[in-house]
Scaffold this motif. Structure first.
Motif, PDB file in Angstrom:
ATOM      1  N   VAL A 179      -8.825  10.315   0.281  1.00 19.68           N
ATOM      2  CA  VAL A 179      -7.885  10.030   1.373  1.00 19.68           C
ATOM      3  C   VAL A 179      -7.968   8.556   1.753  1.00 19.68           C
ATOM      4  CG1 VAL A 179      -7.295  10.542   3.777  1.00 19.68           C
ATOM      5  CG2 VAL A 179      -7.977  12.398   2.245  1.00 19.68           C
ATOM      6  N   MET A 180      -9.188   8.034   1.814  1.00 16.16           N
ATOM      7  CA  MET A 180      -9.358   6.608   2.113  1.00 16.16           C
ATOM      8  C   MET A 180      -8.707   5.754   1.030  1.00 16.16           C
ATOM      9  SD  MET A 180     -13.334   6.961   3.375  1.00 16.16           S
ATOM     10  CE  MET A 180     -13.723   5.219   3.252  1.00 16.16           C
ATOM     11  N   ALA A 181      -8.901   6.135  -0.226  1.00 21.40           N
ATOM     12  CA  ALA A 181      -8.315   5.371  -1.339  1.00 21.40           C
ATOM     13  C   ALA A 181      -6.795   5.437  -1.319  1.00 21.40           C
ATOM     14  CB  ALA A 181      -8.850   5.898  -2.671  1.00 21.40           C
ATOM     15  N   ALA A 182      -6.243   6.584  -0.914  1.00 19.31           N
ATOM     16  CA  ALA A 182      -4.789   6.735  -0.871  1.00 19.31           C
ATOM     17  C   ALA A 182      -4.157   5.822   0.177  1.00 19.31           C
ATOM     18  CB  ALA A 182      -4.417   8.185  -0.582  1.00 19.31           C
ATOM     19  N   GLY A 183      -4.952   5.379   1.136  1.00 15.47           N
ATOM     20  CA  GLY A 183      -4.431   4.480   2.159  1.00 15.47           C
ATOM     21  C   GLY A 183      -4.560   3.013   1.816  1.00 15.47           C
ATOM     22  N   LEU A 184      -5.113   2.691   0.649  1.00 17.07           N
ATOM     23  CA  LEU A 184      -5.404   1.294   0.327  1.00 17.07           C
ATOM     24  C   LEU A 184      -4.129   0.456   0.156  1.00 17.07           C
ATOM     25  CD1 LEU A 184      -7.592  -0.774  -0.192  1.00 17.07           C
ATOM     26  CD2 LEU A 184      -7.584  -0.120  -2.604  1.00 17.07           C
ATOM     27  N   ILE A 185      -3.175   0.940  -0.629  1.00 18.59           N
ATOM     28  CA  ILE A 185      -1.934   0.177  -0.835  1.00 18.59           C
ATOM     29  C   ILE A 185      -1.174  -0.009   0.479  1.00 18.59           C
ATOM     30  CG2 ILE A 185       0.327   0.203  -1.957  1.00 18.59           C
ATOM     31  CD1 ILE A 185      -0.999   1.475  -4.397  1.00 18.59           C
ATOM     32  N   PRO A 186      -0.981   1.064   1.282  1.00 16.54           N
ATOM     33  CA  PRO A 186      -0.350   0.847   2.591  1.00 16.54           C
ATOM     34  C   PRO A 186      -1.115  -0.137   3.471  1.00 16.54           C
ATOM     35  CG  PRO A 186      -0.356   3.176   2.049  1.00 16.54           C
ATOM     36  CD  PRO A 186      -1.187   2.492   1.004  1.00 16.54           C
ATOM     37  N   ALA A 187      -2.459  -0.086   3.428  1.00 11.80           N
ATOM     38  CA  ALA A 187      -3.254  -0.987   4.271  1.00 11.80           C
ATOM     39  C   ALA A 187      -3.052  -2.442   3.874  1.00 11.80           C
ATOM     40  CB  ALA A 187      -4.726  -0.608   4.181  1.00 11.80           C
ATOM     41  N   ALA A 326       4.748  14.903   6.991  1.00 15.86           N
ATOM     42  CA  ALA A 326       3.396  14.438   7.296  1.00 15.86           C
ATOM     43  C   ALA A 326       3.399  13.165   8.153  1.00 15.86           C
ATOM     44  CB  ALA A 326       2.608  14.225   6.003  1.00 15.86           C
ATOM     45  N   PRO A 327       4.048  12.068   7.712  1.00 16.83           N
ATOM     46  CA  PRO A 327       4.069  10.890   8.573  1.00 16.83           C
ATOM     47  C   PRO A 327       4.806  11.116   9.883  1.00 16.83           C
ATOM     48  CG  PRO A 327       5.507  10.574   6.666  1.00 16.83           C
ATOM     49  CD  PRO A 327       4.725  11.813   6.422  1.00 16.83           C
ATOM     50  N   ALA A 328       5.874  11.942   9.866  1.00 18.38           N
ATOM     51  CA  ALA A 328       6.609  12.211  11.106  1.00 18.38           C
ATOM     52  C   ALA A 328       5.737  12.970  12.099  1.00 18.38           C
ATOM     53  CB  ALA A 328       7.873  13.008  10.804  1.00 18.38           C
ATOM     54  N   ALA A 329       4.978  13.951  11.606  1.00 17.18           N
ATOM     55  CA  ALA A 329       4.087  14.707  12.488  1.00 17.18           C
ATOM     56  C   ALA A 329       3.019  13.791  13.082  1.00 17.18           C
ATOM     57  CB  ALA A 329       3.434  15.850  11.720  1.00 17.18           C
ATOM     58  N   MET A 368      -0.852  10.512   4.627  1.00 16.05           N
ATOM     59  CA  MET A 368       0.403  10.208   5.311  1.00 16.05           C
ATOM     60  C   MET A 368       0.338  10.553   6.799  1.00 16.05           C
ATOM     61  SD  MET A 368       3.487  11.010   2.595  1.00 16.05           S
ATOM     62  CE  MET A 368       2.922  12.616   2.027  1.00 16.05           C
ATOM     63  N   ILE A 369      -0.365  11.615   7.152  1.00 13.69           N
ATOM     64  CA  ILE A 369      -0.579  11.924   8.569  1.00 13.69           C
ATOM     65  C   ILE A 369      -1.362  10.799   9.225  1.00 13.69           C
ATOM     66  CG2 ILE A 369      -1.974  13.371  10.107  1.00 13.69           C
ATOM     67  CD1 ILE A 369      -1.059  15.782   8.544  1.00 13.69           C
ATOM     68  N   ALA A 418       4.312   6.894   2.507  1.00 17.19           N
ATOM     69  CA  ALA A 418       5.253   7.844   1.919  1.00 17.19           C
ATOM     70  C   ALA A 418       5.808   7.333   0.588  1.00 17.19           C
ATOM     71  CB  ALA A 418       6.397   8.115   2.904  1.00 17.19           C
ATOM     72  N   ALA A 419       6.100   6.042   0.512  1.00 14.70           N
ATOM     73  CA  ALA A 419       6.622   5.463  -0.723  1.00 14.70           C
ATOM     74  C   ALA A 419       5.565   5.494  -1.834  1.00 14.70           C
ATOM     75  CB  ALA A 419       7.083   4.023  -0.486  1.00 14.70           C
ATOM     76  N   THR A 420       4.308   5.245  -1.465  1.00 22.58           N
ATOM     77  CA  THR A 420       3.222   5.274  -2.458  1.00 22.58           C
ATOM     78  C   THR A 420       3.068   6.684  -3.023  1.00 22.58           C
ATOM     79  OG1 THR A 420       2.071   3.519  -1.243  1.00 22.58           O
ATOM     80  CG2 THR A 420       0.789   4.754  -2.855  1.00 22.58           C
TER      81      THR A 420
END
Length: 425
Positions: A179-187, A326-329, A368-369, A418-420
Motif C-alpha cells: 500500500v505504501m509503495a502504491a502511493g509512491l507515484i502519486p506522492a 475509493a478516492p471519493a469515499a 486510493m482511500i 486513481a490514474a496510477t
C-alpha cells in the motif's frame, strides 16, 4: 436491500454524520461526537436501540487490530521526536537546497519526515522553526512556508506507516508495504505540484515580511544526534516491512515499527531516552486510538446502511466508474471528520466490501482511500487546521486562505492514485 430500506438507512447515516460534524464544530470531543452521530444514525435509519448498539460495537471490533498496530507505531514516532532524530533529518535536508529552492526543500523535508512515520502535524511543528528562520532571511511569508510544509506532509502521509495507511491496509486486508509503495507515484507527483504551487503563491504574495512570525524560534544549534544515526530507526522499520514483498518474509508492523525505534535508540546511544520516547509516542497514539473507537462506531452504521449502494449509483450516473468509489469515499469522510486518520478509517471500514466487490484489488483500494483522505482533512472543524496555523502564528483568515491550495494538493494525490491504478493496477 429493498429500495425503501436503502433510502431510510442512507438518510439515517447521513443525518448521523451531519450531527457528528455539527458537534465537532461546537467543540464537543470528536470521539463523543462520532459516537452520538452513530447512535442517531442507527435510530434514524430504522434500527432499534439494541440493534444500533450492536452495529456500533461490531464497527469497533473491526478496527481493533489496527488500533494495536497503531499503538506499536508510537515507539518509532516517539523515538524520532524525543531523540532529536526528526530535527536532525529536517535540518540536513533544508541545508541541501539553495536559497532559491528553499520552499521546495521545505516541502521535501516534511514529506520525508512524514514518510518515516511521523504524524503530519508533528512533522510541521518540527520543521516550522527551521522553515520560519529560513523564511525571515529570504523574506518568504509564513503562509507560503506553511503551504509548502502541508503539501509535502500530505505527500509523505500516503507512503508512510502512519495510522491512516495502517488502518486502510488493515480494513482491506492489504499488505502494508505494498500500500505504501502504491502511493509512491502519486506522492512524487504531488510533491512536484506542491513545489510549483508554492512558487506561484510566493510570487503573488511577495514581499510580505509582516506575515512571517517575528517571534518564531530561531534556528539555533543544539545537541542533536548525527544524521547517520538518525536515519537508522526509519530505515530499519522500512527494511523489515519490505522483507515480505522482497523475500517473502512476513514481519508484521506490530513488530517492525517498534524494532525500528529500538534500533534507532541503539545507534544514537540514547538508552536513557527510550522510556520517555516510548511514553511520548504512546500518548500521541492513544489519542488516535480513542478517536478510532468513535470512527469505528459510525463506520459500522454506514456499512449497515445503503450509503454504499447510493454512492455507487451516483458514480454510475456520473459515468465515473467504480474505480472512483475509493478516492471519493476517502475524500467525503475526510471532509466529514477533518482528519486523515478518521476519514481513512470510516471510508475503509464502510466501503471495503463495495470496493472489493467492484473488482478493485485490496492494495489499490487502500491506496486510493488513503490518497482521497488527504483531499479535505484540513477543514476548520478539525485540529490539524488550528495546530498548523498556530505554529506559524497565522490568524484564522490567513490560515483559511490556504484551504483551496491544500485541497488542490489532495485532489492531485487522489486523481494521480486513481490514474496510477488505471495504468498499472
Amino acid at each position: 436491500m429493498p429500495a425503501a430500506d436503502m433510502i431510510q438507512t442512507t438518510i439515517g447515516a447521513l443525518a448521523g454524520l451531519a450531527l457528528a460534524i455539527f458537534l465537532i464544530i461546537k467543540k464537543v470531543p470528536p470521539v463523543l461526537s462520532l459516537m452520538l452521530g452513530a447512535l442517531a444514525g442507527g435510530l434514524g435509519g430504522g434500527l432499534g436501540l439494541a440493534d444500533t448498539v450492536s452495529v456500533m460495537t461490531e464497527g469497533v471490533k473491526d478496527v481493533t487490530p489496527a488500533v494495536i498496530r497503531i499503538l506499536a507505531a508510537g515507539v518509532l514516532s516517539g523515538v524520532l521526536i524525543v531523540s532529536g532524530a526528526a530535527e536532525t533529518i529536517a535540518r540536513a535536508l533544508i541545508r541541501l537546497f539553495r536559497e532559491r529552492l528553499a520552499p521546495a526543500g521545505i516541502a521535501l523535508t516534511t514529506m520525508i519526515l512524514c514518510s518515516t512515520g511521523v504524524f503530519i502535524d508533528v512533522a510541521v511543528i518540527t520543521v516550522a522553526p527551521i522553515a520560519l528562520s529560513t523564511g525571515r532571511r529570504l523574506r518568504i511569508p509564513a503562509p507560503v512556508l506553511l503551504l509548502a510544509m502541508i503539501g509535502g506532509g500530505k505527500c509523505g502521509n500516503i507512503i508512510s506507516p502512519n495510522p491512516n495507511t495502517l488502518i486502510a491496509a488493515e480494513n482491506l486486508h492489504a499488505d502494508l508495504p505494498m500500500v505504501m509503495a502504491a502511493g509512491l507515484i502519486p506522492a512524487l507527483t504531488g510533491l512536484v505540484f506542491t513545489a510549483l504551487l508554492v512558487h506561484l503563491v510566493q510570487r503573488r504574495h511577495r514581499p510580505l515580511p509582516e506575515a512571517v512570525s517575528p517571534s518564531a524560534e530561531e534556528d539555533t544549534a543544539r545537541a542533536l544526534p548525527p544524521l547517520w544515526a538518525s536515519l537508522v530507526a526509519p530505515l530499519t522499520a522500512i527494511l523489515l516491512l519490505a522483507l515480505r514483498p522482497a523475500a517473502g518474509i512476513s514481519i508484521d508492523p506490530l513488530v517492525a515499527l517498534p524494532a525500528g525505534g529500538l534500533a534507532g535508540i541503539a545507534a544514537m546511544r540514547q538508552w536513557k531516552k527510550l522510556l520517555p520516547a516510548t511514553q511520548s509516542g504512546l500518548e500521541k497514539m492513544a489519542g488516535v486510538a480513542i478517536l478510532l473507537i468513535g470512527t469505528g462506531t459510525i463506520a459500522g452504521i454506514i456499512r449497515h446502511s445503503g450509503l454504499n449502494e447510493c454512492l455507487l449509483l451516483l458514480l454510475e450516473k456520473a459515468r465515473l466508474g467504480t474505480t472512483a468509489i475509493a478516492p471519493a469515499a476517502g475524500a467525503l469522510m475526510s471532509a466529514a471528520t477533518a482528519s486523515t486518520t478518521a476519514g481513512a478509517t470510516i471510508a475503509s471500514a464502510s466501503f471495503a466490501e463495495a470496493i472489493l466487490s467492484a473488482g478493485i484489488p485490496a492494495v489499490w483500494g487502500a491506496a486510493m482511500i488513503n490518497a482521497g483522505a488527504t483531499v479535505l482533512d484540513h477543514l476548520p472543524h478539525g485540529s490539524f487546521f488550528h495546530a498548523t496555523g498556530g505554529v506559524c502564528e497565522l490568524d484564522f483568515r490567513q490560515r483559511a486562505a490556504l484551504i483551496p491550495y491544500e485541497t488542490a494538493v489532495g485532489l492531485v494525490l487522489a486523481l494521480t492514485s486513481a490514474a496510477t491504478y488505471a495504468l498499472l493496477g
